[in-house]
Design a protein around this motif. Sequence first.
Motif, mmCIF file in Angstrom:
data_model
loop_
_atom_site.group_PDB
_atom_site.id
_atom_site.type_symbol
_atom_site.label_atom_id
_atom_site.label_comp_id
_atom_site.label_asym_id
_atom_site.label_seq_id
_atom_site.Cartn_x
_atom_site.Cartn_y
_atom_site.Cartn_z
ATOM 1 N N ARG A 55 1.005 -0.983 0.174
ATOM 2 C CA ARG A 55 0.149 0.044 0.085
ATOM 3 C C ARG A 55 0.823 1.106 -0.063
ATOM 4 O O ARG A 55 1.803 1.407 0.889
ATOM 5 N N VAL A 56 0.732 1.943 -1.045
ATOM 6 C CA VAL A 56 1.657 3.166 -1.090
ATOM 7 C C VAL A 56 0.714 4.679 -0.648
ATOM 8 O O VAL A 56 -0.292 4.686 -1.472
ATOM 9 N N LEU A 57 0.956 5.351 0.070
ATOM 10 C CA LEU A 57 0.375 6.755 0.438
ATOM 11 C C LEU A 57 1.122 7.894 -0.174
ATOM 12 O O LEU A 57 2.583 7.879 -0.311
ATOM 13 N N ARG A 58 0.458 8.376 -1.036
ATOM 14 C CA ARG A 58 1.102 9.816 -1.645
ATOM 15 C C ARG A 58 0.305 10.988 -1.316
ATOM 16 O O ARG A 58 -0.888 10.978 -1.434
ATOM 17 N N PRO A 59 0.891 11.986 -0.909
ATOM 18 C CA PRO A 59 0.232 13.290 -0.959
ATOM 19 C C PRO A 59 -0.405 13.885 -1.877
ATOM 20 O O PRO A 59 0.446 13.807 -2.945
ATOM 21 N N GLU A 60 -1.528 14.151 -1.967
ATOM 22 C CA GLU A 60 -2.374 14.774 -3.372
ATOM 23 C C GLU A 60 -2.855 16.229 -2.725
ATOM 24 O O GLU A 60 -4.181 16.093 -2.578
ATOM 25 N N GLY A 61 -2.267 17.388 -2.771
ATOM 26 C CA GLY A 61 -2.885 18.277 -2.119
ATOM 27 C C GLY A 61 -3.104 18.401 -0.748
ATOM 28 O O GLY A 61 -2.076 17.823 0.162
ATOM 29 N N ASP A 63 -5.272 15.860 0.398
ATOM 30 C CA ASP A 63 -5.567 14.659 0.604
ATOM 31 C C ASP A 63 -4.456 13.559 0.625
ATOM 32 O O ASP A 63 -3.641 14.032 0.166
ATOM 33 N N VAL A 64 -4.597 12.552 0.719
ATOM 34 C CA VAL A 64 -3.309 11.380 0.671
ATOM 35 C C VAL A 64 -4.350 10.400 -0.288
ATOM 36 O O VAL A 64 -5.220 9.811 -0.133
ATOM 37 N N LEU A 65 -3.527 10.120 -1.243
ATOM 38 C CA LEU A 65 -3.711 9.003 -2.488
ATOM 39 C C LEU A 65 -3.368 7.854 -2.018
ATOM 40 O O LEU A 65 -2.257 7.616 -1.761
ATOM 41 N N ILE A 66 -3.982 6.494 -1.765
ATOM 42 C CA ILE A 66 -3.627 5.220 -1.307
ATOM 43 C C ILE A 66 -3.876 4.430 -2.608
ATOM 44 O O ILE A 66 -4.943 4.389 -3.159
ATOM 45 N N THR A 67 -2.807 3.554 -2.884
ATOM 46 C CA THR A 67 -2.726 2.650 -4.021
ATOM 47 C C THR A 67 -2.389 1.341 -3.299
ATOM 48 O O THR A 67 -1.499 1.154 -2.498
ATOM 49 N N ASP A 68 -3.149 0.303 -3.456
ATOM 50 C CA ASP A 68 -3.041 -0.786 -3.089
ATOM 51 C C ASP A 68 -2.405 -2.097 -3.874
ATOM 52 O O ASP A 68 -3.036 -2.343 -4.850
ATOM 53 N N GLY A 69 -0.991 -2.241 -3.781
ATOM 54 C CA GLY A 69 -0.169 -3.181 -4.247
ATOM 55 C C GLY A 69 -0.634 -3.147 -6.046
ATOM 56 O O GLY A 69 -1.278 -2.185 -6.531
ATOM 57 N N PRO A 70 0.201 -4.110 -6.690
ATOM 58 C CA PRO A 70 0.237 -4.197 -8.069
ATOM 59 C C PRO A 70 -1.368 -4.729 -8.547
ATOM 60 O O PRO A 70 -1.677 -4.276 -9.623
ATOM 61 N N TRP A 71 -2.272 -5.331 -7.650
ATOM 62 C CA TRP A 71 -3.355 -5.780 -8.260
ATOM 63 C C TRP A 71 -4.350 -4.520 -8.421
ATOM 64 O O TRP A 71 -5.187 -4.835 -9.386
ATOM 65 N N ALA A 72 -4.177 -3.268 -7.903
ATOM 66 C CA ALA A 72 -5.151 -2.211 -8.332
ATOM 67 C C ALA A 72 -4.844 -1.875 -9.741
ATOM 68 O O ALA A 72 -6.119 -1.395 -10.151
ATOM 69 N N CYS A 73 -3.931 -1.940 -10.265
ATOM 70 C CA CYS A 73 -3.679 -1.623 -11.776
ATOM 71 C C CYS A 73 -4.568 -2.542 -12.529
ATOM 72 O O CYS A 73 -4.973 -2.124 -13.635
ATOM 73 N N LEU A 74 -4.879 -4.028 -12.081
ATOM 74 C CA LEU A 74 -5.657 -4.600 -13.162
ATOM 75 C C LEU A 74 -7.282 -4.331 -12.907
ATOM 76 O O LEU A 74 -8.065 -4.971 -13.841
ATOM 77 N N LEU A 75 -7.594 -3.554 -12.008
ATOM 78 C CA LEU A 75 -9.279 -3.280 -11.930
ATOM 79 C C LEU A 75 -9.653 -2.350 -13.182
ATOM 80 O O LEU A 75 -9.004 -1.663 -13.601
#
Length: 75
Positions: A55-61, A63-75
């Motif tokens: 799980r990667v957390l990136r500041p976005e203004g 807010d915080v953008l949360i991405t769950d692992g490589p499988w999130a790209c497949l959705l």
Amino acid sequence: MKYYLLSVIQPGEGTPPSAEALAEVMAGVEAFHQELREAGAWVFAGGLYGPETARVLRPEGEDVLITDGPWACLL
């Protein structure tokens, strides 16, 4: 006792830093580790899997953008 994780990663995109620049960064990281040890903290320094596997957390203004692992790209 409080626990903290400080993760130092190299971005996967773009041009990787030169060996000299990377050596300078790692020397700074090791100096920080030494300061922590001298203060009585336990330091674990080891390789982890890349951020694409977690799980990667990136500041976005504001807010915080949360991405769950490589499988999130497949959705």
